[in-house]
Design a protein around this motif. Structure first.
Motif, PDB file in Angstrom:
ATOM      1  N   UNK A 168       1.334   6.861   4.810  1.00 49.66           N
ATOM      2  CA  UNK A 168       1.250   5.971   3.903  1.00 49.66           C
ATOM      3  C   UNK A 168       0.560   4.710   4.160  1.00 49.66           C
ATOM      4  N   UNK A 169       0.762   4.014   5.212  1.00 49.70           N
ATOM      5  CA  UNK A 169       0.019   2.964   5.714  1.00 49.70           C
ATOM      6  C   UNK A 169      -1.524   3.438   5.938  1.00 49.70           C
ATOM      7  N   UNK A 170      -1.588   4.498   6.840  1.00 54.43           N
ATOM      8  CA  UNK A 170      -3.086   5.004   7.175  1.00 54.43           C
ATOM      9  C   UNK A 170      -3.845   5.301   5.705  1.00 54.43           C
ATOM     10  N   UNK A 171      -3.160   5.942   4.859  1.00 52.93           N
ATOM     11  CA  UNK A 171      -4.024   6.417   3.657  1.00 52.93           C
ATOM     12  C   UNK A 171      -4.270   5.158   2.845  1.00 52.93           C
ATOM     13  N   UNK A 172      -3.307   4.293   2.736  1.00 49.77           N
ATOM     14  CA  UNK A 172      -3.412   2.921   1.860  1.00 49.77           C
ATOM     15  C   UNK A 172      -4.719   2.054   2.621  1.00 49.77           C
ATOM     16  N   UNK A 173      -4.823   1.929   3.961  1.00 54.19           N
ATOM     17  CA  UNK A 173      -5.851   1.435   4.673  1.00 54.19           C
ATOM     18  C   UNK A 173      -7.460   2.211   4.260  1.00 54.19           C
ATOM     19  N   UNK A 174      -7.083   3.184   4.203  1.00 58.65           N
ATOM     20  CA  UNK A 174      -8.451   4.133   4.218  1.00 58.65           C
ATOM     21  C   UNK A 174      -8.853   4.402   2.567  1.00 58.65           C
ATOM     22  N   UNK A 175      -8.036   3.786   1.623  1.00 62.17           N
ATOM     23  CA  UNK A 175      -8.242   3.956   0.125  1.00 62.17           C
ATOM     24  C   UNK A 175      -8.211   5.337  -0.389  1.00 62.17           C
ATOM     25  N   UNK A 176      -7.566   5.992   0.302  1.00 62.20           N
ATOM     26  CA  UNK A 176      -7.426   7.487  -0.206  1.00 62.20           C
ATOM     27  C   UNK A 176      -6.301   7.481  -1.194  1.00 62.20           C
ATOM     28  N   UNK A 177      -6.576   7.172  -2.464  1.00 67.17           N
ATOM     29  CA  UNK A 177      -5.358   6.940  -3.202  1.00 67.17           C
ATOM     30  C   UNK A 177      -4.935   8.166  -3.726  1.00 67.17           C
ATOM     31  N   UNK A 178      -5.540   9.187  -4.228  1.00 64.58           N
ATOM     32  CA  UNK A 178      -4.916  10.321  -4.561  1.00 64.58           C
ATOM     33  C   UNK A 178      -3.998  11.054  -3.460  1.00 64.58           C
ATOM     34  N   UNK A 179      -4.280  11.034  -2.436  1.00 64.18           N
ATOM     35  CA  UNK A 179      -3.652  11.437  -1.060  1.00 64.18           C
ATOM     36  C   UNK A 179      -2.132  10.506  -1.235  1.00 64.18           C
ATOM     37  N   UNK A 180      -2.446   9.388  -1.119  1.00 61.62           N
ATOM     38  CA  UNK A 180      -1.345   8.232  -1.208  1.00 61.62           C
ATOM     39  C   UNK A 180      -0.319   8.510  -2.194  1.00 61.62           C
ATOM     40  N   UNK A 181      -0.996   8.652  -3.432  1.00 62.37           N
ATOM     41  CA  UNK A 181      -0.016   8.968  -4.771  1.00 62.37           C
ATOM     42  C   UNK A 181       0.839  10.332  -4.412  1.00 62.37           C
ATOM     43  N   UNK A 182      -0.051  11.125  -3.850  1.00 60.85           N
ATOM     44  CA  UNK A 182       0.715  12.705  -3.472  1.00 60.85           C
ATOM     45  C   UNK A 182       1.923  12.547  -2.522  1.00 60.85           C
ATOM     46  N   UNK A 183       2.193  11.374  -1.814  1.00 57.02           N
ATOM     47  CA  UNK A 183       3.183  11.211  -1.126  1.00 57.02           C
ATOM     48  C   UNK A 183       4.525  11.033  -1.761  1.00 57.02           C
ATOM     49  N   UNK A 220     -11.360  -3.770  -4.290  1.00 56.52           N
ATOM     50  CA  UNK A 220     -11.553  -3.113  -2.902  1.00 56.52           C
ATOM     51  C   UNK A 220     -11.370  -4.219  -1.718  1.00 56.52           C
ATOM     52  N   UNK A 221     -10.800  -3.673  -0.838  1.00 54.51           N
ATOM     53  CA  UNK A 221     -10.525  -4.878   0.127  1.00 54.51           C
ATOM     54  C   UNK A 221     -10.471  -3.922   1.385  1.00 54.51           C
ATOM     55  N   UNK A 222     -10.536  -4.516   2.719  1.00 52.90           N
ATOM     56  CA  UNK A 222     -10.323  -4.154   3.767  1.00 52.90           C
ATOM     57  C   UNK A 222      -9.018  -4.456   4.362  1.00 52.90           C
ATOM     58  N   UNK A 223      -7.853  -3.555   4.752  1.00 54.19           N
ATOM     59  CA  UNK A 223      -6.785  -3.927   5.154  1.00 54.19           C
ATOM     60  C   UNK A 223      -6.317  -3.248   6.437  1.00 54.19           C
ATOM     61  N   UNK A 224      -5.251  -3.540   7.036  1.00 53.99           N
ATOM     62  CA  UNK A 224      -4.633  -2.907   8.012  1.00 53.99           C
ATOM     63  C   UNK A 224      -3.005  -3.140   7.824  1.00 53.99           C
ATOM     64  N   UNK A 225      -2.450  -2.089   7.510  1.00 57.48           N
ATOM     65  CA  UNK A 225      -0.920  -2.075   7.391  1.00 57.48           C
ATOM     66  C   UNK A 225      -0.617  -1.652   8.714  1.00 57.48           C
ATOM     67  N   UNK A 226       0.783  -2.529   9.261  1.00 56.41           N
ATOM     68  CA  UNK A 226       1.168  -2.010  10.613  1.00 56.41           C
ATOM     69  C   UNK A 226       2.791  -2.046  10.277  1.00 56.41           C
TER      70      UNK A 226
END
Length: 131
Positions: free
Chosen positions: A20-35, A67-73
């Motif tokens: 979830x954190x990695x997909x969020x940071x990569x802005x892969x929204x469809x893959x994130x919602x599919x979780x 759009x923004x650059x993020x890193x979730x840890x």
């Protein structure tokens, strides 16, 4: 349930937290919602009282972000297996944006086994420290 089955569920759910954190940071929204399970619930740490329910609404909420650059840890991940198809968990979260001090919070998760594998049935975020 055997100890190995319990560990497998814990691993699968903990992996979901990291993915979830990695997909969020990569802005892969469809893959994130599919979780999320089809009727899954999400609340953002910045808006813990606003429920967003279902793939379509969750995807729309992520796509509406500027759009923004993020890193979730995520750390301190603890998964508690309830039965063969349900688990719950907590994880600490630190959000880095590079433009403000880090935000620190928690996720309180409920997981469900689906035909597609483990998914979030609920992912509720809360803030501990906000920038």
């Amino acid at each position: 349930m055997s100890p190995d089955e319990r560990r497998a569920i814990e691993w699968d759910c903990a992996r979901l937290v990291a993915l979830y954190a990695n997909l969020n940071d990569a802005a892969h929204w469809a893959d994130l919602a599919a979780l999320y399970a089809e009727d899954g619930i999400m609340t953002r740490p910045s808006a813990p009282d606003i429920e967003i329910r279902g793939h379509t609404a969750i995807l729309a909420a992520f796509r509406a972000r500027p759009p923004r650059l993020t890193r979730h840890v995520c750390s301190n991940v603890v998964i508690d297996v309830e039965d063969a198809d349900h688990a719950r968990g907590t994880s600490a979260m630190v959000l880095y944006t590079g433009t403000t001090p880090p935000a620190v919070g928690w996720f309180h998760d409920r997981f469900i086994r689906t035909t597609a594998g483990w998914r979030f049935s609920e992912r509720r975020g809360t803030m501990t420290f906000s920038p």
